[in-house]
Design an enzyme around this catalytic site. Structure first.
Site, PDB file in Angstrom:
ATOM      1  N   GLY A  16      -0.052  15.032 -20.008  1.00  0.00           N
ATOM      2  CA  GLY A  16      -0.286  16.442 -20.330  1.00  0.00           C
ATOM      3  C   GLY A  16      -0.608  16.654 -21.793  1.00  0.00           C
ATOM      4  CD  GLU A  35       4.316   8.576 -27.134  1.00  0.00           C
ATOM      5  OE1 GLU A  35       3.986   9.558 -26.467  1.00  0.00           O
ATOM      6  OE2 GLU A  35       5.433   8.027 -27.018  1.00  0.00           O
ATOM      7  CB  THR A  42       6.158   8.461 -17.635  1.00  0.00           C
ATOM      8  OG1 THR A  42       7.151   8.924 -18.538  1.00  0.00           O
ATOM      9  CG2 THR A  42       6.833   7.822 -16.443  1.00  0.00           C
ATOM     10  CB  CYS A  43       1.248   8.475 -15.849  1.00  0.00           C
ATOM     11  SG  CYS A  43      -0.037   8.051 -14.672  1.00  0.00           S
ATOM     12  CB  CYS A  48       0.934   6.696 -11.797  1.00  0.00           C
ATOM     13  SG  CYS A  48       1.583   8.210 -12.487  1.00  0.00           S
ATOM     14  CE  LYS A  51       2.889   4.258  -7.713  1.00  0.00           C
ATOM     15  NZ  LYS A  51       3.603   5.513  -7.775  1.00  0.00           N
ATOM     16  N   GLY A 176      16.746   7.971  -2.350  1.00  0.00           N
ATOM     17  CA  GLY A 176      15.883   8.074  -1.170  1.00  0.00           C
ATOM     18  C   GLY A 176      14.653   8.894  -1.465  1.00  0.00           C
ATOM     19  CE1 TYR A 178       7.890  13.012  -4.634  1.00  0.00           C
ATOM     20  CE2 TYR A 178       5.899  11.697  -4.827  1.00  0.00           C
ATOM     21  CZ  TYR A 178       6.509  12.916  -4.603  1.00  0.00           C
ATOM     22  OH  TYR A 178       5.745  14.018  -4.362  1.00  0.00           O
ATOM     23  CD  GLU A 182       5.738   5.513  -5.215  1.00  0.00           C
ATOM     24  OE1 GLU A 182       6.044   5.302  -6.407  1.00  0.00           O
ATOM     25  OE2 GLU A 182       4.817   6.284  -4.881  1.00  0.00           O
ATOM     26  CB  ALA A 342      -0.033   9.806  -2.472  1.00  0.00           C
ATOM     27  CG  HIS A 437     -15.772   5.598  16.170  1.00  0.00           C
ATOM     28  ND1 HIS A 437     -14.448   5.789  16.512  1.00  0.00           N
ATOM     29  CD2 HIS A 437     -16.227   4.557  16.908  1.00  0.00           C
ATOM     30  CE1 HIS A 437     -14.118   4.896  17.426  1.00  0.00           C
ATOM     31  NE2 HIS A 437     -15.177   4.139  17.684  1.00  0.00           N
ATOM     32  CD  GLU A 442     -12.646   8.024  14.873  1.00  0.00           C
ATOM     33  OE1 GLU A 442     -13.552   8.621  15.475  1.00  0.00           O
ATOM     34  OE2 GLU A 442     -12.537   6.777  14.888  1.00  0.00           O
TER      35      GLU A 442
HETATM   36  P1  NDP Z   1      13.502  12.079  -6.483  1.00  0.00           P
HETATM   37  O1  NDP Z   1      13.994  13.390  -6.931  1.00  0.00           O
HETATM   38  O2  NDP Z   1      12.264  11.973  -5.686  1.00  0.00           O
HETATM   39  O3  NDP Z   1      14.664  11.375  -5.622  1.00  0.00           O
HETATM   40  C1  NDP Z   1      15.938  11.141  -6.159  1.00  0.00           C
HETATM   41  C2  NDP Z   1      16.787  10.518  -5.082  1.00  0.00           C
HETATM   42  O4  NDP Z   1      18.010  10.093  -5.652  1.00  0.00           O
HETATM   43  C3  NDP Z   1      17.144  11.494  -3.979  1.00  0.00           C
HETATM   44  O5  NDP Z   1      17.235  10.778  -2.764  1.00  0.00           O
HETATM   45  C4  NDP Z   1      18.514  12.010  -4.426  1.00  0.00           C
HETATM   46  O6  NDP Z   1      19.311  12.449  -3.359  1.00  0.00           O
HETATM   47  C5  NDP Z   1      19.112  10.749  -5.006  1.00  0.00           C
HETATM   48  N1  NDP Z   1      20.143  10.978  -6.015  1.00  0.00           N
HETATM   49  C6  NDP Z   1      20.106  11.813  -7.069  1.00  0.00           C
HETATM   50  N2  NDP Z   1      21.237  11.691  -7.809  1.00  0.00           N
HETATM   51  C7  NDP Z   1      21.999  10.761  -7.197  1.00  0.00           C
HETATM   52  C8  NDP Z   1      23.269  10.201  -7.465  1.00  0.00           C
HETATM   53  N3  NDP Z   1      23.984  10.587  -8.530  1.00  0.00           N
HETATM   54  N4  NDP Z   1      23.765   9.272  -6.622  1.00  0.00           N
HETATM   55  C9  NDP Z   1      23.045   8.872  -5.547  1.00  0.00           C
HETATM   56  N5  NDP Z   1      21.824   9.358  -5.234  1.00  0.00           N
HETATM   57  C10 NDP Z   1      21.306  10.300  -6.053  1.00  0.00           C
HETATM   58  O7  NDP Z   1      13.458  11.202  -7.809  1.00  0.00           O
HETATM   59  P2  NDP Z   1      12.755   9.816  -8.141  1.00  0.00           P
HETATM   60  O8  NDP Z   1      13.607   9.201  -9.181  1.00  0.00           O
HETATM   61  O9  NDP Z   1      12.451   9.036  -6.905  1.00  0.00           O
HETATM   62  O10 NDP Z   1      11.368  10.265  -8.753  1.00  0.00           O
HETATM   63  C11 NDP Z   1      11.340  11.189  -9.857  1.00  0.00           C
HETATM   64  C12 NDP Z   1      10.086  12.024  -9.802  1.00  0.00           C
HETATM   65  O11 NDP Z   1       8.991  11.221 -10.181  1.00  0.00           O
HETATM   66  C13 NDP Z   1       9.757  12.563  -8.421  1.00  0.00           C
HETATM   67  O12 NDP Z   1      10.263  13.864  -8.257  1.00  0.00           O
HETATM   68  C14 NDP Z   1       8.263  12.557  -8.372  1.00  0.00           C
HETATM   69  O13 NDP Z   1       7.761  13.856  -8.596  1.00  0.00           O
HETATM   70  C15 NDP Z   1       7.837  11.632  -9.486  1.00  0.00           C
HETATM   71  N6  NDP Z   1       7.172  10.464  -8.910  1.00  0.00           N
HETATM   72  C16 NDP Z   1       5.990  10.648  -8.269  1.00  0.00           C
HETATM   73  C17 NDP Z   1       5.359   9.562  -7.690  1.00  0.00           C
HETATM   74  C18 NDP Z   1       4.083   9.760  -6.961  1.00  0.00           C
HETATM   75  O14 NDP Z   1       3.433  10.782  -7.150  1.00  0.00           O
HETATM   76  N7  NDP Z   1       3.700   8.825  -6.089  1.00  0.00           N
HETATM   77  C19 NDP Z   1       5.918   8.220  -7.746  1.00  0.00           C
HETATM   78  C20 NDP Z   1       7.182   8.150  -8.409  1.00  0.00           C
HETATM   79  C21 NDP Z   1       7.766   9.249  -8.970  1.00  0.00           C
HETATM   80  P3  NDP Z   1      19.201  13.967  -2.811  1.00  0.00           P
HETATM   81  O15 NDP Z   1      17.935  14.042  -2.035  1.00  0.00           O
HETATM   82  O16 NDP Z   1      20.413  14.071  -1.986  1.00  0.00           O
HETATM   83  O17 NDP Z   1      19.225  14.849  -4.023  1.00  0.00           O
END
Ligand code: NDP
Length: 452
Positions: A16, A35, A42-43, A48, A51, A176, A178, A182, A342, A437, A442
């Protein structure tokens, strides 16, 4: 040291910040950017880009396996060298760092290496250098958050995962979202044994149920071990590896524990108090529609301020802000509706618009179309992996409210379908489009019978 005065000074050369700086400078503004770490943020450095490079690598073994069904055999064994991958990935990122530097230089932006800190609302300091500006933009992003449990110092995060000295044989991933799914796919694809522990009852909480359930099923088929309603309690370092104690009274022994539990804004050392800037939930900087903080000439955007945490959103926010402030385009705002996204899981997800649950909350009467099939390539190779497509349609207006896919190429396909949703496309628009096809895509234009 000479005091400098800029029209715009940007803190943070990530997605950004760089876009805002370049566009503003293009309009003739005197722009500086600070910077403290790597150009591109990060990206480019810890997100991104690396990764996706690791995802490519993790998919190679199955290509070798599947090749046999298509007539290809190889005489010698195939070996994977993690250090080679990391070295090549680092070389690619260094190339991108330089491109970012060059782009800023060509645009006439002054780049200052170091961490910036507000000393007042009018001034920042970078390694002793004092800088004044008419406008400041905070675009400092965030960093991974670790659960606060005994032994958390033994956890790695995505930051370290990109620089491990060796591929872990046995890794436990906490989370659980993103990043958790991944990296589960990346490490599994490369041959690690992967266990994922998630405190919720399913993966990817806000996503459509159909994707979440089927992703979990596909990950299970690949041999990943998924534990739900399971939280980390403590980590001990022992001679046979790390012992992760869980809330289910189990002990998982592994050689790496990775936290993928969300990200925290990088605001701690910014001197926000000195400038009088207010933060909101989880330390994010509060902004209005103009990306303005509570201090009128200080702006913030990207992960430090918005809830999307997506590179293309930060880039678009930066571009629109520069257009409004310096480009004579006062009506240039970004449209946060139907942002496609995605997840480069295994298989990947592409999604745009509402999930079925979100669409039901609107009270609309829905038609739901779903399709699950084994892609042509997998029928020949015998690989037991399906693709899943889903369309959510408002029965009355006929508008497609959500399009979701889990399967090979889903991110590529959903990017294009995002345009249809942006144009408020109807199910009939999909129906009168001729399919290509044979493709998986499709299926999106040939689904005729709703599930409900
Ligand atoms: P997310 O918010 O996607 O997921 C965090 C996960 O960790 C959830 O399952 C959450 O559970 C769990 N959690 C949070 N705190 C704790 C804790 N103290 N103990 C145990 N579990 C916990 O975060 P990510 O770190 O995966 O990614 C960060 C951001 O980066 C994303 O929001 C996304 O926007 C961006 N990103 C985008 C990508 C892409 O566009 N492909 C790729 C990677 C990152 P609960 O659901 O219960 O809160």
């Amino acid at each position: 040291m000479t005091d400098e005065k800029y029209d715009l000074f940007v803190i943070g050369a990530g997605s950004g910040g760089v876009r805002a700086a370049r566009i503003a400078a293009g309009y003739g503004a005197k722009v500086g950017i600070a910077e403290g770490r790597d150009m591109g943020g990060t990206c480019v450095n810890r997100g991104c880009v690396p990764k996706k490079l690791l995802v490519y690598s993790s998919k190679m073994p199955r290509e070798f396996e599947d090749a046999k069904a298509f007539g290809w055999t190889q005489s010698g064994a195939v070996h994977f060298q993690w250090p080679d991958l990391i070295r090549n990935k680092d070389r690619e990122i260094a190339r991108l760092n330089k491109i970012y530097d060059d782009l800023l230089g060509k645009a006439g932006v002054t780049v200052i290496r170091g961490y910036a800190r507000f000393t007042s609302a009018q001034e920042i300091e970078i390694e002793g250098q004092k800088i004044k500006a008419d406008k400041f933009l905070i675009a400092v992003g965030g960093h991974p958050h670790k659960p606060d449990i005994p032994g958390s110092e033994h956890m790695i995060t995505s930051d370290e995962a990109f620089h491990l000295p060796a591929l872990p044989e046995n890794i436990v991933i906490i989370g659980g979202g993103y990043i958790a799914v991944e990296f589960a796919g990346i490490f599994k694809g490369m041959g690690s044994h992967v266990t994922l522990i998630n405190r919720g009852k399913s993966l990817l909480r806000p996503f459509d149920e159909y994707l979440r359930e089927n992703l979990a099923a596909e990950m299970g088929k690949q041999g990943m071990s998924l534990h739900y309603n399971c939280e980390p309690v403590k980590i001990e370092k022992k001679s046979d590896g790390f012992h992760l104690h869980t809330s289910q009274n189990t002990v998982l022994v592994c050689d790496a524990v990775m936290a993928a539990t969300g990200r925290t804004p990088n605001t701690e050392t910014l001197g926000l108090q000195a400038a009088g800037i207010v933060t909101g939930s989880a330390g994010k900087i509060k902004t209005d529609k103009e990306n303005r903080t509570n201090i009128a000439h200080i702006y913030a955007l990207g992960d430090v301020a918005n809830d999307h945490n997506l590179t293309p959103v930060a880039i678009e926010e930066g571009h629109a802000l520069a257009d409004r402030l310096f480009g004579g385009k006062p009506d240039r705002y970004i449209d946060y509706d139907t942002i496609p996204t995605a997840i480069f899981s295994r298989p990947p997800i592409g999604t745009v618009g509402m999930s079925e649950a979100q669409a039901r909350e609107t009270g609309a009467t829905l038609e739901i179309y779903e399709s699950a099939f084994r892609p042509m390539k997998n029928t020949m190779s015998g690989r037991d992996e399906k693709s899943y497509l889903k369309l959510i349609v408002d029965k009355n207006s006929r508008r497609v409210l959500g399009a979701h896919m889990l399967g090979e190429d889903a991110p590529e396909i959903i990017q294009a379908i995002g345009i249809v949703l942006k144009m408020k496309g109807t199910k009939e628009d999909f129906d009168r489009t001729i399919g290509i096809h044979p493709t998986a895509a499709e299926e999106f234009v040939t689904m005729r019978t709703p599930r409900v």
